[in-house]
Write an enzyme that holds these catalytic residues in place. Structure first.
Site, mmCIF file in Angstrom:
data_model
loop_
_atom_site.group_PDB
_atom_site.id
_atom_site.type_symbol
_atom_site.label_atom_id
_atom_site.label_comp_id
_atom_site.label_asym_id
_atom_site.label_seq_id
_atom_site.Cartn_x
_atom_site.Cartn_y
_atom_site.Cartn_z
ATOM 1 N N SER A 181 13.285 34.613 -4.468
ATOM 2 C CA SER A 181 14.119 34.449 -5.670
ATOM 3 C C SER A 181 14.931 35.718 -5.952
ATOM 4 O O SER A 181 16.045 35.634 -6.479
ATOM 5 C CB SER A 181 13.273 34.046 -6.881
ATOM 6 O OG SER A 181 12.449 35.097 -7.299
ATOM 7 N N HIS A 197 9.146 46.727 -7.219
ATOM 8 C CA HIS A 197 7.707 46.518 -7.419
ATOM 9 C C HIS A 197 7.498 45.892 -8.796
ATOM 10 O O HIS A 197 8.096 46.337 -9.768
ATOM 11 C CB HIS A 197 6.962 47.853 -7.315
ATOM 12 C CG HIS A 197 5.487 47.678 -7.343
ATOM 13 N ND1 HIS A 197 4.774 47.234 -6.248
ATOM 14 C CD2 HIS A 197 4.588 47.813 -8.344
ATOM 15 C CE1 HIS A 197 3.498 47.130 -6.576
ATOM 16 N NE2 HIS A 197 3.355 47.479 -7.845
ATOM 17 N N ASP A 209 4.578 52.303 -2.275
ATOM 18 C CA ASP A 209 4.946 52.403 -3.699
ATOM 19 C C ASP A 209 5.000 53.826 -4.246
ATOM 20 O O ASP A 209 4.781 54.042 -5.435
ATOM 21 C CB ASP A 209 3.968 51.571 -4.565
ATOM 22 C CG ASP A 209 3.903 50.121 -4.116
ATOM 23 O OD1 ASP A 209 4.952 49.596 -3.697
ATOM 24 O OD2 ASP A 209 2.823 49.531 -4.171
HETATM 25 C C1 GAR Z 1 8.531 39.968 -6.672
HETATM 26 O O1 GAR Z 1 7.901 39.896 -7.928
HETATM 27 C C2 GAR Z 1 8.444 41.386 -6.137
HETATM 28 O O2 GAR Z 1 8.491 42.375 -7.126
HETATM 29 C C3 GAR Z 1 7.095 41.368 -5.492
HETATM 30 O O3 GAR Z 1 7.023 40.124 -4.843
HETATM 31 C C4 GAR Z 1 7.763 39.170 -5.623
HETATM 32 C C5 GAR Z 1 8.687 38.428 -4.691
HETATM 33 O O4 GAR Z 1 9.288 37.343 -5.335
HETATM 34 N N1 GAR Z 1 6.949 42.469 -4.573
HETATM 35 C C6 GAR Z 1 5.805 43.107 -4.405
HETATM 36 O O5 GAR Z 1 4.774 42.795 -4.972
HETATM 37 C C7 GAR Z 1 5.893 44.280 -3.434
HETATM 38 N N2 GAR Z 1 4.753 45.153 -3.609
HETATM 39 P P1 GAR Z 1 10.515 36.586 -4.677
HETATM 40 O O6 GAR Z 1 10.139 36.270 -3.237
HETATM 41 O O7 GAR Z 1 10.670 35.346 -5.505
HETATM 42 O O8 GAR Z 1 11.700 37.496 -4.764
#
Ligand code: GAR
Length: 187
Positions: free
Chosen positions: A13, A104, A145
C-alpha cells in the site's frame, strides 16, 4: 528525471501511495518495483500501474550480485524500502550512500530491531500501553532501524485501541507523509 526504485515484501500500500503521488510528475518517476516475495500483493499493483516489477530470491540479492548489477545499471536517485522485510546487504548500502531510505511503523528508537515489523510492532505498542505511536522515515545503515532519522510523525492513541487500530492509524500517516518526504529528498 529523478529515478526511484522501490523494494516491498507485502501488500504494497505504501508503494501504491508513492506510485499515485508521482503518477503525473515530470521530475520524479518510479522506474522499478522489486520484491523478495513472488506472491506479494505489490506485484498486482505493479501490473495495474504498468511499471516494471520483478521478484528475486535471496541468492540474487545477497550472493550472486544480480540485484546489485541491476541497481547499478539503473543508477537510481533514491532506493525506497516500503515494507521490505529483508536486511539490506552491507555491500549495497556501501554502494548507495544516503540513497536508501526505509519507513518504520513506530517512533524509533522504540520498537525497532530484528523481528520488529508490521503487526509485531503494533502489538508491542498496545501491550506496553503507549499513549502514542507513529512513523519514522530514516536512512538505511548496516543495523536494523538504526540509520539517521529523516522524519517522524506521531499520533495519539486511545486506551481502547487494538493493535489493528494502531496499524490503521500508522498506515494512514505513512501514506500521507512518505511520498512527500521522498519528494523533498529529491528536490
Ligand atoms: C508498513 O506499515 C511499513 O511501515 C512496515 O510494513 C508495512 C508495509 O505495508 N514496515 C516494517 O515493519 C519494516 N520494519 P504495505 O505493504 O501495505 O506498504
Amino acid at each position: 528525471m529523478k529515478k526511484i526504485v522501490i523494494f516491498a515484501s507485502g501488500g504494497g500500500s505504501n508503494a501504491q501511495a508513492i506510485l499515485d503521488y508521482f503518477e503525473d510528475s515530470v521530475n520524479i518517476s518510479v522506474v522499478l518495483i522489486l520484491t523478495n516475495n513472488a506472491n506479494a500483493g505489490v506485484l498486482e499493483r505493479v501490473k495495474k500501474a504498468g511499471v516494471a516489477g520483478m521478484s528475486f530470491n535471496k541468492y540474487a540479492f545477497a550472493k550472486a550480485n544480480s540485484i546489485h548489477h541491476l541497481l547499478k545499471s539503473i543508477d537510481p536517485d533514491l532506493i525506497v524500502l516500503a515494507g521490505f522485510l529483508w536486511k539490506f546487504p552491507d555491500f549495497l548500502i556501501a554502494d548507495f550512500p544516503n540513497k536508501i531510505i526505509n519507513i518504520h511503523p513506530a517512533l524509533l528508537p522504540k520498537y525497532g530491531g530484528k523481528g520488529m515489523y508490521g503487526m509485531n510492532v503494533h502489538k508491542a505498542v498496545v501491550e506496553n500501553g503507549e499513549q502514542e505511536s507513529g512513523i519514522t522515515i530514516h536512512y538505511v545503515n548496516e543495523n536494523y532501524d538504526e540509520g539517521g532519522v529523516i522524519h517522524q510523525v506521531s499520533r495519539k492513541l486511545n486506551t481502547t485501541d487494538t493493535a489493528e487500530d494502531v496499524a490503521r492509524k500508522v498506515l494512514q500517516l505513512e501514506h500521507e507523509h512518505f511520498p512527500k518526504i521522498i519528494e523533498s529528498l529529491l528536490s
